[in-house]
Scaffold this active site. Sequence first.
Site, PDB file in Angstrom:
ATOM      1  CB  CYS A 276      69.677  45.073  13.893  1.00  0.00           C
ATOM      2  SG  CYS A 276      69.841  43.683  12.832  1.00  0.00           S
TER       3      CYS A 276
HETATM    4  N1  NAD Z   1      67.580  40.238  10.442  1.00  0.00           N
HETATM    5  C1  NAD Z   1      68.344  41.218  10.098  1.00  0.00           C
HETATM    6  O1  NAD Z   1      67.761  42.356   9.619  1.00  0.00           O
HETATM    7  C2  NAD Z   1      69.895  41.434  10.363  1.00  0.00           C
HETATM    8  C3  NAD Z   1      70.478  42.500   9.671  1.00  0.00           C
HETATM    9  C4  NAD Z   1      71.880  42.551   9.863  1.00  0.00           C
HETATM   10  C5  NAD Z   1      72.601  41.793  10.782  1.00  0.00           C
HETATM   11  N2  NAD Z   1      71.884  40.711  11.297  1.00  0.00           N
HETATM   12  C6  NAD Z   1      72.683  39.845  12.212  1.00  0.00           C
HETATM   13  O2  NAD Z   1      72.718  38.533  11.871  1.00  0.00           O
HETATM   14  C7  NAD Z   1      72.687  37.463  12.693  1.00  0.00           C
HETATM   15  C8  NAD Z   1      71.671  36.444  12.414  1.00  0.00           C
HETATM   16  O3  NAD Z   1      70.305  37.035  12.285  1.00  0.00           O
HETATM   17  P1  NAD Z   1      69.188  36.744  11.753  1.00  0.00           P
HETATM   18  O4  NAD Z   1      68.085  37.717  11.640  1.00  0.00           O
HETATM   19  O5  NAD Z   1      69.462  35.834  10.448  1.00  0.00           O
HETATM   20  O6  NAD Z   1      68.710  35.461  12.677  1.00  0.00           O
HETATM   21  P2  NAD Z   1      67.458  34.270  12.602  1.00  0.00           P
HETATM   22  O7  NAD Z   1      67.030  33.987  14.017  1.00  0.00           O
HETATM   23  O8  NAD Z   1      66.525  34.794  11.500  1.00  0.00           O
HETATM   24  O9  NAD Z   1      68.352  33.142  12.042  1.00  0.00           O
HETATM   25  C9  NAD Z   1      69.523  32.544  12.872  1.00  0.00           C
HETATM   26  C10 NAD Z   1      69.111  31.003  12.481  1.00  0.00           C
HETATM   27  O10 NAD Z   1      70.358  30.304  13.028  1.00  0.00           O
HETATM   28  C11 NAD Z   1      69.853  29.084  13.646  1.00  0.00           C
HETATM   29  N3  NAD Z   1      70.698  28.776  14.671  1.00  0.00           N
HETATM   30  C12 NAD Z   1      70.869  29.076  15.884  1.00  0.00           C
HETATM   31  N4  NAD Z   1      72.071  28.402  16.716  1.00  0.00           N
HETATM   32  C13 NAD Z   1      72.324  27.682  15.791  1.00  0.00           C
HETATM   33  C14 NAD Z   1      73.542  26.800  15.898  1.00  0.00           C
HETATM   34  N5  NAD Z   1      74.190  26.552  16.897  1.00  0.00           N
HETATM   35  N6  NAD Z   1      73.997  26.163  14.783  1.00  0.00           N
HETATM   36  C15 NAD Z   1      73.238  26.074  13.595  1.00  0.00           C
HETATM   37  N7  NAD Z   1      72.115  27.129  13.343  1.00  0.00           N
HETATM   38  C16 NAD Z   1      71.742  27.879  14.400  1.00  0.00           C
HETATM   39  C17 NAD Z   1      68.488  29.473  13.934  1.00  0.00           C
HETATM   40  O11 NAD Z   1      68.036  28.138  13.997  1.00  0.00           O
HETATM   41  C18 NAD Z   1      68.123  30.277  12.844  1.00  0.00           C
HETATM   42  O12 NAD Z   1      67.608  29.776  12.026  1.00  0.00           O
HETATM   43  C19 NAD Z   1      72.620  38.193  13.910  1.00  0.00           C
HETATM   44  O13 NAD Z   1      73.855  38.417  14.721  1.00  0.00           O
HETATM   45  C20 NAD Z   1      71.865  39.568  13.683  1.00  0.00           C
HETATM   46  O14 NAD Z   1      72.179  40.616  14.550  1.00  0.00           O
HETATM   47  C21 NAD Z   1      70.300  40.441  11.266  1.00  0.00           C
END
Ligand code: NAD
Length: 459
Positions: A276
């Site tokens: 992030c």
């Molecule tokens: N990790 C954090 O602390 C956090 C905090 C706030 C916001 N975010 C935001 O949330 C979003 C997700 O982050 P995250 O950390 O959970 O990512 P992550 O990589 O842990 O998880 C994303 C998931 O999406 C899946 N994926 C990818 N493309 C896909 C598709 N087309 N269809 C279905 N599944 C699909 C992946 O396999 C993965 O399991 C991002 O935009 C991130 O910036 C993350």
Amino acid sequence: MSDEYYQMLRGKLDARAARVGVIGLGYVGLPLAVEFARAGFVTTGIDLDARKIDAVNQGTSYIPDVPTSEVARLVADRKLRATNDFSCVAELDTINICVPTPLRKTKDPDMSYIVSAVEQIANYLHRGMLIVLESTTYPGTTEELVQPMLEAGGLKAGVDFFLAFSPERVDPGNPTFNTHNVPKVVGGLGRESTELAAALYGAAIETIVPVSSPQAAEMVKLLENTFRMVNIGLVNEIALMCDRLGIDVWEVVKAAATKPFGFMPFYPGPGLGGHCIPIDPFYLSWKAKQNGFDPRFIELAGQINGAMPHFVVDKIGDALNRHQKSINGSTILILGLAYKRDIDDMRESPSLDVMALLHQKGATIRYADPYVPTLAARAWHGGFDMQTEPLTPQAIAAADCVAILTEHRTVDYGMVLNSAKLVVDTRNAIAGSHAHVLKLGAPAPALPVAIPGCEKAMA
Ligand SMILES: NC(=O)c1ccc[n+]([C@@H]2O[C@H](COP(=O)([O-])OP(=O)(O)OC[C@H]3O[C@@H](n4cnc5c(N)ncnc54)[C@H](O)[C@@H]3O)[C@@H](O)[C@H]2O)c1
């Protein structure tokens, strides 16, 4: 028509009878799906990763903040399941999109995951559905990118289906704040979309904060993350200043934090990490530049934070120099790979940059991280896979220098202090001043070996 669909979905949400879906079961999506299931909704998680789907369906959690017992209970109660088959969207009433939003090498937003997920939803979009984007992104994404893709099939947002943006604020490893008790900002395309999204989240999350539009909600998240990035950049620059001036930045921040108003402590470190803070502000920067606005704070903080791994490498070089050693040929143990303490997430971790830089300079690199058992060569650009060292006095003593880059609380820093030949501490993990410990942003201890005529200047 929208009122009829609104009433129908509202009734289902209030009765917990809506069938809810979460696309992307990662750090954000799995905790959210679990909260929806706990609230009583039959919840379907959709992901492309077969291992995650299998894990969920077998009642196992792969996210440290989500207990396996909870996933097992919800799967057994038939409240939670996972699939890679998007045709289930046809049966769902709501969808939350939680897919990754990385940056391209050029620091432009990579929208490909959102585009791919929305393409799939569009195939099965039906009247009365609510779609909520949660992935962090630039202001305007929901209306400029997602809405036209969903409307391409003929249904109209705000009339036939509902659309909103709600930023995720999860803080992995935080024992106090989780998906359930962190207030949720919601901005819909029109009043009905906002109210439906608020009703969905309100069933599972303690506090809902509605805002006027998806764009406002997108901007809220970017303000929050830019605030952190810029303040970390500021305190990192103060640390560099303190280093030069011979002042202990850790003492200064601690004392400043006693001010009961108008100050919030941020702490220096080896650089920014995670999915992030190092990334999201550049989404805003990209959008601002497209509109002819030059976002100076973001660029400056990016430069300062991006230079921190180089500064840490210089500090390690200085520390070894005090022991008549060079980086080239020394064994350096990196203590902590994850981008912050007590978690296993290595994405964008500055530890990886520090390791690669030291490796390029000829050091023999080892690492120890209780949360990261193995490290693939491609993750640190080092040319070979690695395994964590055991955190034993022998492993610590075997290194010419131990560099503390992440301050996991489970590490015995007393043992590190007593066993290490030399320590560079970038997190103030070791209290007090010690002859063989050099801290980031603090005066160096007296030289262990006096160089005639240089004692005062070097001390
Ligand atoms: N990790 C954090 O602390 C956090 C905090 C706030 C916001 N975010 C935001 O949330 C979003 C997700 O982050 P995250 O950390 O959970 O990512 P992550 O990589 O842990 O998880 C994303 C998931 O999406 C899946 N994926 C990818 N493309 C896909 C598709 N087309 N269809 C279905 N599944 C699909 C992946 O396999 C993965 O399991 C991002 O935009 C991130 O910036 C993350």
